[in-house]
Design an enzyme around this catalytic site. Sequence first.
Site, PDB file in Angstrom:
ATOM      1  N   HIS A  63       0.809  -1.212   0.000  1.00 12.66           N
ATOM      2  CA  HIS A  63       0.000   0.000   0.000  1.00 12.66           C
ATOM      3  C   HIS A  63       0.849   1.271   0.000  1.00 12.66           C
ATOM      4  CE1 HIS A  63      -2.951  -2.688   2.430  1.00 12.66           C
ATOM      5  NE2 HIS A  63      -3.117  -2.883   1.131  1.00 12.66           N
ATOM      6  N   LYS A  73       5.342   6.104   8.048  1.00  9.50           N
ATOM      7  CA  LYS A  73       4.719   5.187   9.006  1.00  9.50           C
ATOM      8  C   LYS A  73       5.784   4.625   9.933  1.00  9.50           C
ATOM      9  CE  LYS A  73       1.274   3.528   5.700  1.00  9.50           C
ATOM     10  NZ  LYS A  73       0.797   2.345   4.947  1.00  9.50           N
ATOM     11  N   TYR A 133       0.478   1.222  13.966  1.00  9.86           N
ATOM     12  CA  TYR A 133       1.426   2.122  13.313  1.00  9.86           C
ATOM     13  C   TYR A 133       0.948   3.562  13.364  1.00  9.86           C
ATOM     14  CZ  TYR A 133      -1.496   1.004   9.199  1.00  9.86           C
ATOM     15  OH  TYR A 133      -2.547   0.799   8.342  1.00  9.86           O
ATOM     16  N   ASP A 170      -6.382  -6.091  -2.278  1.00 10.76           N
ATOM     17  CA  ASP A 170      -4.991  -6.514  -2.432  1.00 10.76           C
ATOM     18  C   ASP A 170      -4.837  -7.585  -3.507  1.00 10.76           C
ATOM     19  OD1 ASP A 170      -4.262  -4.697  -0.510  1.00 10.76           O
ATOM     20  OD2 ASP A 170      -4.058  -6.171   1.089  1.00 10.76           O
TER      21      ASP A 170
END
Length: 188
Positions: A63, A73, A133, A170
């Site tokens: 992603h 992140k 995250y 995905d």
Amino acid sequence: MQIEETALAGVLIVTPKRFGDERGWFSETWNAATMAEAGLGGLGFVQDNHSMSAQVGTLRGLHYQAPPHAQDKLVRCTAGLIFDVAVDFRRGSPSFGKWVGVELSAANGRQLLVPKGFLHGFVTRAANTEVQYKCTDVYAPDCDGGVRWDDPEIGIDWGLTGPAVLSGKDAGAPLLREVVSPFEWVAA
């Protein structure tokens, strides 16, 4: 706080210190002043995310969030075990399409800093794995994108022992060669 460089410039392994006694341990997983002293100031996290994956082999990724909502992140695993991956997605970069992978677990306390311009994904290696995250920008659906997790051009060895557990998004993501990256590499 221990900070290790990886084979991809800017992707860092951050391991906070743990202080233990008979009760267990304590760890400061983020401290802006400590990170600034280490040369990582100015990240400005604005959103925390938390996922739980019930099955071993759950794969989330690859992603990215495009500008103007691109995200740095800082990823950590708070229960279970993941293989966490960052892929250079910056057009013109000498390492474009190259990847690094790191095991993150509740036991090892490691975190992976994935900067803007990199694809991110992970696969679970334990049941009921939780991942948290921090992000430097909010999620924006119109900036959301992805690249296929099993793209042979990238060639990530996910260490799967069976089929990946995937979302429809995905499973249907485009190959790297089918996407024009919104990120451009700038020489330092």
